[in-house]
Structures are given as C-alpha cells and as structure tokens.
Design a protein around this motif. Structure first.
Motif, mmCIF file in Angstrom:
data_model
loop_
_atom_site.group_PDB
_atom_site.id
_atom_site.type_symbol
_atom_site.label_atom_id
_atom_site.label_comp_id
_atom_site.label_asym_id
_atom_site.label_seq_id
_atom_site.Cartn_x
_atom_site.Cartn_y
_atom_site.Cartn_z
ATOM 1 N N GLN A 118 -32.082 3.202 13.458
ATOM 2 C CA GLN A 118 -31.949 4.404 11.838
ATOM 3 C C GLN A 118 -31.389 6.041 12.737
ATOM 4 N N CYS A 177 -33.332 3.693 5.597
ATOM 5 C CA CYS A 177 -34.102 3.997 6.979
ATOM 6 C C CYS A 177 -35.236 3.666 6.657
ATOM 7 N N SER A 178 -35.541 4.828 5.372
ATOM 8 C CA SER A 178 -36.910 4.673 5.535
ATOM 9 C C SER A 178 -37.618 4.022 4.609
ATOM 10 N N LYS A 179 -37.299 3.475 4.197
ATOM 11 C CA LYS A 179 -37.900 2.123 3.406
ATOM 12 C C LYS A 179 -38.111 1.627 4.223
ATOM 13 N N LYS A 210 -33.035 8.615 10.929
ATOM 14 C CA LYS A 210 -34.671 9.058 10.183
ATOM 15 C C LYS A 210 -34.101 9.102 9.251
ATOM 16 N N THR A 211 -33.880 10.321 8.967
ATOM 17 C CA THR A 211 -34.195 11.001 7.602
ATOM 18 C C THR A 211 -33.461 10.764 6.953
ATOM 19 N N CYS A 212 -33.013 9.060 6.513
ATOM 20 C CA CYS A 212 -31.785 7.978 5.880
ATOM 21 C C CYS A 212 -33.027 7.165 4.758
ATOM 22 N N PRO A 213 -32.744 7.676 4.093
ATOM 23 C CA PRO A 213 -34.062 6.959 2.958
ATOM 24 C C PRO A 213 -33.754 5.470 2.619
ATOM 25 N N ARG A 216 -40.267 9.526 1.095
ATOM 26 C CA ARG A 216 -40.040 10.108 2.048
ATOM 27 C C ARG A 216 -39.080 10.153 3.386
ATOM 28 N N SER A 217 -37.927 10.439 2.468
ATOM 29 C CA SER A 217 -37.059 10.892 3.187
ATOM 30 C C SER A 217 -36.289 12.596 2.819
#
Length: 321
Positions: A36, A43-45, A38-41, A271-272
C-alpha cells in the motif's frame, strides 16, 4: 484467470511490523500482506475492511516513485495488492475486488479464494486519460447464491444499495479528494509533507516540494476535468452530505446497526484526508461527523469480528489474479 509458479516470491523484508486485527475471528494458517501507500484512499478502504473484521495482516509500504516493493508483480504495478498466503498464494488486485472476494469467502465457506476470484475476471480497458488499464467486472458485488443473499441482506434492494454506494465512493467521492487536498499552494505543501512523512519515499530530498508543486497544478486540471465549482470545497461538501442523506435519519449506518461495505468504503476514502485542512473543513461544515466517528469506533473496536467466525478455506497451488 492465470495460474503459475512465481519466478520470485514477494520479498517481505520491507514489511512494517504490525499487529492489526485479531486472530480470534479466523482460526486459520493463512497470512495476509497488504502492499500500500498509507495515504491512498483505495488502500485506506482495504485497511478499514480488514480492521473492521479483525484480520491480522502485515503492511508493506510501497515507494510511490520506484515501486521497488512490488516489482515482483509482473502485470500489476498499482496498490493496493493483498497477498493471501497458505498452501496456495493468491494475489488480489484492486481495492474493490479485494473486499468483495474476501467478504464472499467469509460468508460462503464452501468455496476457496481460488474459486471465488474467477467471478471477478479482469479485462483490458482504456481510462478517461487514454491510458490502458485493467478493469474488473463484478468488483462491487459479493458473489453469493440466492439462499445466502437472503441470509446476509435484509432485501435485494439493500444489496443493490450497497453496490451503488461502493461504486459512488470510487467514481464520485475519490475524484473530489485531490482537487481539495491540493487546493492552494499551502494546502499542497502541507499534503505532500504529510505524504512524505507517512510514506516510503526513501532519500529523495525534493519529493515534498516537487510533488507539491506538481500536484497543485494537477489539481487545477482535475477541477476542470470533473467540472467542479470555483470553490472545490463546495463539491466535497455536497458529496458528503449526499451520502448522509442516503443513510437517512432512521439508520445509524447504511448497513443498519452495523456498517456495511459501503460504510467502510466511504469511511476509508474520507480517512485518507485525516490531519489535512480539507478533512477538518468537512467535519465542521457537513453533517458527516456523527456517522464518521461512529464508523471509526466500529473499525477500531473490530466491530465485525464476531460476524464470521469460521476460517477461510485453505487451498493448494499458486495463483495470480
């Protein structure tokens, strides 16, 4: 569907030691590794899904410039990638496919992951920018028979509603993130400072300033492309309030008393933006805060870990999907 022996298995020396989730839910010898940003929307999903259902998983933070950590993936060089490893190694690509395939296996325990991924065939496609991409059919659907559908969903409409808003999160909400977090030079610099601190950029000294400058101007192109208002915040506020209106006053979550996959998708995308100006503006200027905090509590407390206690099926061979 393609099955073969990897010439070289993923090198996990980059794994960030983590203890996400709980092993109480799945008494299985499977291991999960998430590649991932970390700040990718997207990946956050996936993290929201894994955390909510109590999975243990390793995290490999990928360098967004060099992609060194996923060079072993011959055909797919985009995060997130979830490796499911047991007697067989299955590579799951695309955030929505990962979530749909995992949830399908959690509910229908008579089918293995190798069988389930066949329901999400990949097809070459061209995106809006003229670039060739791999697209996945059925990616928003949890693939169940009629009997299991009635066990999981209160109605067929509830299932269709979940699919609709999962797709909305990808096609509509995500497209309002970049124009907002890079809205001004100051916001662009703050965003890239956050990305560099949270991500794996190695020793590239100009990543923050060069990236911020590039993304500030790219955000202006995206604003025109998506036909956003002069103040792009208004488009973000409208999108978030549209989501809250869809939930309505009688439900705590779109899934009712518990978040469903649409709740987790929208939560993951929002959350991202955490720790950025756009996030705080959304919390203060829309009606989303109550729902967001309730969903955050469910994810942190692994609210779904008791919903599926039996193990995922183990399997044989090595598969890339």
């Amino acid at each position: 569907m393609q099955s073969y022996i990897y010439p070289q298995l993923p090198n996990l020396q980059y794994s960030i030691p983590t203890n996400h989730g709980s092993d109480l839910t799945f008494a299985t010898d499977l291991t999960f590794t998430l590649y991932q940003y970390k700040t990718c929307p997207y990946c956050s999903k996936v993290r929201a899904f894994l955390d909510y259902y109590g999975f243990q998983y390793k995290v490999v933070e990928v360098n967004p410039v060099m992609h060194t950590e996923i060079k072993w993936s011959s055909e797919y060089q985009t995060v997130p990638i979830l490796m499911v490893e047991g007697k067989e190694i299955v590579q799951l690509n695309n955030s929505s496919v990962i979530i749909s395939a995992m949830k399908t296996c959690m509910i229908d325990k008579e089918r293995t992951m190798s069988e389930v991924v066949k329901y999400f065939p990949r097809l070459p496609s061209t995106n809006a920018w003229g670039n060739e991409v791999l697209e996945y059919t059925n990616k928003y659907w949890v693939m169940l028979n009629e009997i299991k559908i009635t066990e999981v969903y209160t109605s067929k409409n509830a299932r269709k509603e979940e699919v609709r808003w999962r797709q909305w999160a990808d096609d509509w909400l995500v497209n309002r993130i970049k124009p907002n977090v890079y809205r001004t030079p100051a916001e662009a610099l703050a965003t890239y400072d956050h990305i560099v601190r949270e991500g794996n950029f190695g020793s590239v000294p100009f990543a923050k300033y060069g990236g911020a400058f590039y993304m500030f101007w790219a955000s202006k192109v995206l604003k025109i492309w998506y036909k956003l208002q002069d103040d792009v915040r208004e488009d973000l506020y409208m999108a978030v309030n549209e989501w809250i209106t869809a939930i309505g006053r009688k439900r705590k979550f779109m899934g009712g008393d518990k978040p469903n996959l649409a709740d987790l998708a929208v939560y993951g995308v929002l959350r991202s933006m955490e720790d950025l100006e756009a996030f705080y503006d959304v919390m203060e200027n829309t009606k989303v805060k109550k729902w967001y905090l309730a969903t955050e509590k469910q994810v942190k407390e692994q609210g779904g870990r008791n919903l599926c206690r039996k193990p995922l099926q183990n399997y044989h061979g090595i598969t890339e999907f």
